[in-house]
Design an enzyme around this catalytic site. Structure first.
Site, PDB file in Angstrom:
ATOM      1  CB  ILE A   6      36.483  28.825  33.277  1.00 49.67           C
ATOM      2  CG1 ILE A   6      37.930  28.399  33.528  1.00 49.67           C
ATOM      3  CG2 ILE A   6      35.623  27.628  32.917  1.00 49.67           C
ATOM      4  CD1 ILE A   6      38.062  27.396  34.669  1.00 49.67           C
ATOM      5  N   GLY A  28      42.705  36.728  30.873  1.00 49.70           N
ATOM      6  CA  GLY A  28      43.372  37.922  31.370  1.00 49.70           C
ATOM      7  C   GLY A  28      44.434  38.384  30.411  1.00 49.70           C
ATOM      8  N   GLY A  29      45.191  39.377  30.803  1.00 52.63           N
ATOM      9  CA  GLY A  29      46.189  39.953  29.925  1.00 52.63           C
ATOM     10  C   GLY A  29      47.287  38.992  29.551  1.00 52.63           C
ATOM     11  CG  MET A  30      50.416  38.156  31.820  1.00 52.44           C
ATOM     12  SD  MET A  30      51.334  37.888  33.348  1.00 52.44           S
ATOM     13  CE  MET A  30      52.315  36.469  32.899  1.00 52.44           C
ATOM     14  N   GLY A  31      47.056  35.408  29.876  1.00 60.96           N
ATOM     15  CA  GLY A  31      46.676  34.073  29.433  1.00 60.96           C
ATOM     16  C   GLY A  31      45.209  33.776  29.617  1.00 60.96           C
ATOM     17  CE  LYS A  63      47.841  32.178  34.326  1.00 66.88           C
ATOM     18  NZ  LYS A  63      48.276  32.863  35.558  1.00 66.88           N
ATOM     19  CG  ASP A 117      49.192  40.183  41.481  1.00 67.13           C
ATOM     20  OD1 ASP A 117      48.848  41.322  41.870  1.00 67.13           O
ATOM     21  OD2 ASP A 117      48.767  39.667  40.443  1.00 67.13           O
TER      22      ASP A 117
END
Length: 749
Positions: A17, A20-23, A40, A141
């Site tokens: 779903i 992103g860059g990290m996961g 995640k 963030d």
């Protein structure tokens, strides 16, 4: 895991779903409890990735799990579990049914959200932040993609992936010391950008950016270049929201602009205060906006050197892409973030080298500096800035010189990082009395930035403006005037007449005009700048008050002391209300009120003012601080004006002794106090002792300033007056003649 799609024999991954860059984020089923959850997963890093970088990402992920799992609030995503499976770190969260704010704006074709929804979202997020901040957690963030609006209207903050526990500074420092940027440029606070310590008020700034965007359809600094976005956060006041959308309620406009204040102290105290203001605004009550401030322009006065400077963006910001503001579907990233791409790729890649004198050809590029070296130099650069903030100018200068040399070797002489270090070298030289060396450094920076960025670039103009300031330090006021005038013309052309940097240049130009003896011109320009700043920023904005301070100063130079007194009092009162009674700027304005009272012959009022000011300075700065001693000096002078000479003499001797110990025997302030001792001795009829002190003052001034300097000649006149009082008229007449000759010829024969 890829084959069985089952983690720890419990969480079965159903469908992807989010990525992103990290996961990645998966919809999953908790087989033990029979409920759907979101999982995640941190992406496994291949061999092409630096192992240290991989370790840092893993540490961040584990940190997210520990922090997020401790939070229990309806406005924060619930974390059920976390761990590691087959080398993959995972986080199990409640599955949210709804859309994040980024998606809501996209669904709305980038039009702002309905006003009631915007206000409701603001209130709910403020409530959730109030809770997390009470737990000592800062999100760091906050952005539209991290705030969810559920189908039932509930708003939740997601992804504390770079959250920070206030009590765990050491661990955070290890994470941020790598040079990896944390945060998204469109929503970063100025203190995040500068690399300073952040607290809960940084989240408030980021929330202000989010609310600005969902209320108007655009971020406060809607620029495609990350560098320009960061500079906007640092330097530019955002436009009021109602200039974009007139139907927004006035209270909401004020609340968001208060959140976007440049320094943390000027924002709402905390999220609870913010929520209260929003709730009052919704009911129609007027809680009153906070005063929005910006970094003050240094006040420049004779004997009070100050440097007008704009803090540099840290080196790590130059490796940032703009991230993803909410425009179209671009916020969904389908591939890992390329951390090697950035704004200065042309500087660090072989094919993108700029054509600089002496630069190697593209066919034989120099080896790219290692990320470790660049991170180390960035850290040392920050350390130099911190030393300067603490007033350790010599040590800061040594650090910046070393970093500048190494950056020049690694990156080239005209790289922005090299020039940023050299700029700081110039700044430290200026603050340590080495104005000629500072002039050379700033000249190099201005030339380098002119070549690489262009003559009208703000960074180039900043360096040129510093050269003008240092020329003024050197007494070369006409040359300083020429540079200021050229910079001002360029700023007006490229930025407009009302841009803060343009007004800052005009402020300094007005000061320099007074040094050239053009006091009327200085007064008129300062008055115009003060009016412009008052119109744009408000009557009590620190920049407005800084220029009003200059207006008062020129009024005094023009002999218009009643007006000067009134203006200084206005500045002092406004500063006390805005920045506090004990702020250095407030205390400086009070000192000038005392000067004005003395000039008007109102010595009793001046005496009482200086007595209270000396007490406050002693409490705030300490008994030996130069500003404390200035206040005590004023106290002694006004005791004398009221013919209380015994008390005046005691005060002057004490101040002289401390200044001699702290500043040195030949410092101008020390000599000023010694002269005041001589004055007191004379008024008490102790002329022989007075003659000794006057003579010592004149001799010291001759050594340090020269025989023909006006202060030296004034000291010799004092000496001659004493000789007269002692009946030594021939010696007095001879000394008067020598002084007259020196004044006529401008120096010794």
């Amino acid at each position: 895991m890829a084959e069985t799609r089952l983690i720890q024999s419990r969480y079965r991954l159903l469908d992807l779903i989010g990525r992103g860059g990290m996961g990645e984020v998966w919809r999953a089923r908790d087989e033990a409890l029979g409920r759907q959850v979101a999982v995640k997963c941190l992406k496994p890093m291949g061999p092409q990735h630096d192992q240290e970088f991989t370790r840092i990402l893993r540490e961040r992920f584990r940190r997210e799990a520990r922090v997020a799992a401790a939070l229990q609030h309806r406005g924060v995503t619930v974390v059920h579990d976390f761990g590691e499976s087959e080398g993959v770190l995972y986080l199990v969260m409640e599955l949210l049914e709804g859309r994040n704010l980024s998606e809501l704006l996209e669904d709305n074709k980038q039009h702002p959200l309905p006003v009631p929804d915007v206000v409701d979202i603001a209130e709910q997020v403020a409530d959730a932040l109030g809770y997390t901040h009470q737990q000592g957690i800062v999100h760091r963030d906050l952005k539209p993609a991290n705030i969810m609006r559920l189908d039932d209207g509930t708003v939740k903050i997601c992804d504390f992936g770079i959250a920070r526990l206030g009590r765990d500074i050491g661990f955070t420092s290890r994470l941020t010391g790598t040079g990896i940027a944390m945060g998204t440029p469109h929503y970063m606070s100025p203190e995040q950008i500068s690399g300073s310590e952040v607290d809960h008020r940084s989240d408030l700034y980021s929330l202000g950016c989010v609310l600005y965007e969902i209320a108007t359809g655009v971020p406060p600094f809607d620029l495609d270049d990350a560098w320009a976005v960061l500079v906007g956060h640092r330097d530019t006041q955002p436009e009021p929201l109602r200039t974009h959308r007139a139907e927004l309620p006035g209270f909401f406009d004020r609340v968001v602009l208060d959140l976007l204040a440049k320094t943390p102290e000027e924002r709402p105290a905390d999220a609870s205060d913010l929520r209260r203001r929003i709730a009052l605004g919704r009911t129609g009550e007027q809680p009153g906006g906070l005063l929005r401030l910006a970094p003050p322009v240094p006040v420049l006065h004779p004997g009070r050197p100050a440097v007008s400077r704009t803090p540099q963006l840290p080196a790590w910001t130059r490796n940032m892409t703009t991230g993803h503001k909410v425009t179209g579907a671009a916020f969904r990233v389908d591939a890992p973030v390329d951390h090697s791409a950035g704004l200065t790729g042309a500087w660090t890649t072989g094919t993108g080298l700029l054509s600089l004198p002496g630069a190697p050809s593209a066919a034989h590029p120099p080896p790219a500096p290692s990320p470790e070296l660049l991170a180390t130099l960035a850290g040392r650069h920050s350390a130099g800035l911190n030393l300067a903030r603490l007033g350790h100018w010599e040590e800061a200068g040594e650090v910046h010189r070393s970093v500048a040399e190494k950056r020049e070797q690694a990156l080239g002489p005209d790289h922005p990082d090299t020039l940023a270090s050299l700029y700081e070298v110039g700044f430290t030289l200026s603050r340590t009395g080495r104005a000629a060396d500072a002039l050379h450094a700033f000249g190099q920076v201005a030339e380098g930035r002119g070549r690489s960025l262009g003559p009208d670039h703000p960074e180039t103009l900043a360096a040129r403006q510093e050269t003008a300031y240092v020329l003024g330090q050197l007494g070369r006021h006409f040359e300083a005037h020429q540079v200021y005038a050229a910079v001002l013309a360029s700023r007006e052309r490229s930025m407009g007449t009302d841009h803060p940097d343009t007004l800052r240049c005009r402020h300094n130009l007005a000061y320099n005009l007074s040094r050239l003896g053009r006091v009327e011109d200085s007064y008129r320009m300062a008055r115009e700048v003060a009016d412009a700043r008052g119109r744009l920023l408000g009557a009590t904005h620190p920049d407005t008050l800084a220029t009003l301070y200059e207006v008062a100063y020129t009024l005094g130079q023009l002999g218009r002391w009643p007006e000067a007194l009134q203006t200084y009092r206005e500045v002092a009162q406004a500063r006390a209300a805005v920045v506090g009674a004990d702020h250095p700027d407030t205390l400086s304005a009070r000192y000038e009120v005392g000067i004005s009272l003395g000039r008007l012959g109102r010595s009793a009022e001046a005496l009482e003012l200086y007595r209270l000011l000396a007490e406050d300075r002693t409490r705030v700065d300490g008994p030996a601080d130069p500003e404390t001693l200035r206040a005590r000096h004023g106290l002694g002078v006004n005791l004398g004006r009221m013919a209380r000479w015994e008390e005046a003499l005691v005060e002057s001797r004490d101040v002289w002794a401390i200044r001699e110990r702290v500043l040195g025997p030949d410092h101008p302030d020390t000599l000023l106090s010694r002269r005041e001792v001589a004055v007191g001795l004379g008024w008490l009829g102790r002329w022989a002792e007075a003659l000794t002190e006057y003579r010592k003052v004149a001799e010291a001034r001759e050594r340090t300033l020269g025989a023909g300097h006006p202060d030296t000649l004034a000291g010799r006149n004092d000496e001659a007056h004493c000789l007269e009082q002692l009946g030594r008229r021939a010696e007095a007449a001879d000394l008067y003649r020598r002084v007259a000759d020196l004044r006529r010829t401008g120096g010794p024969h």
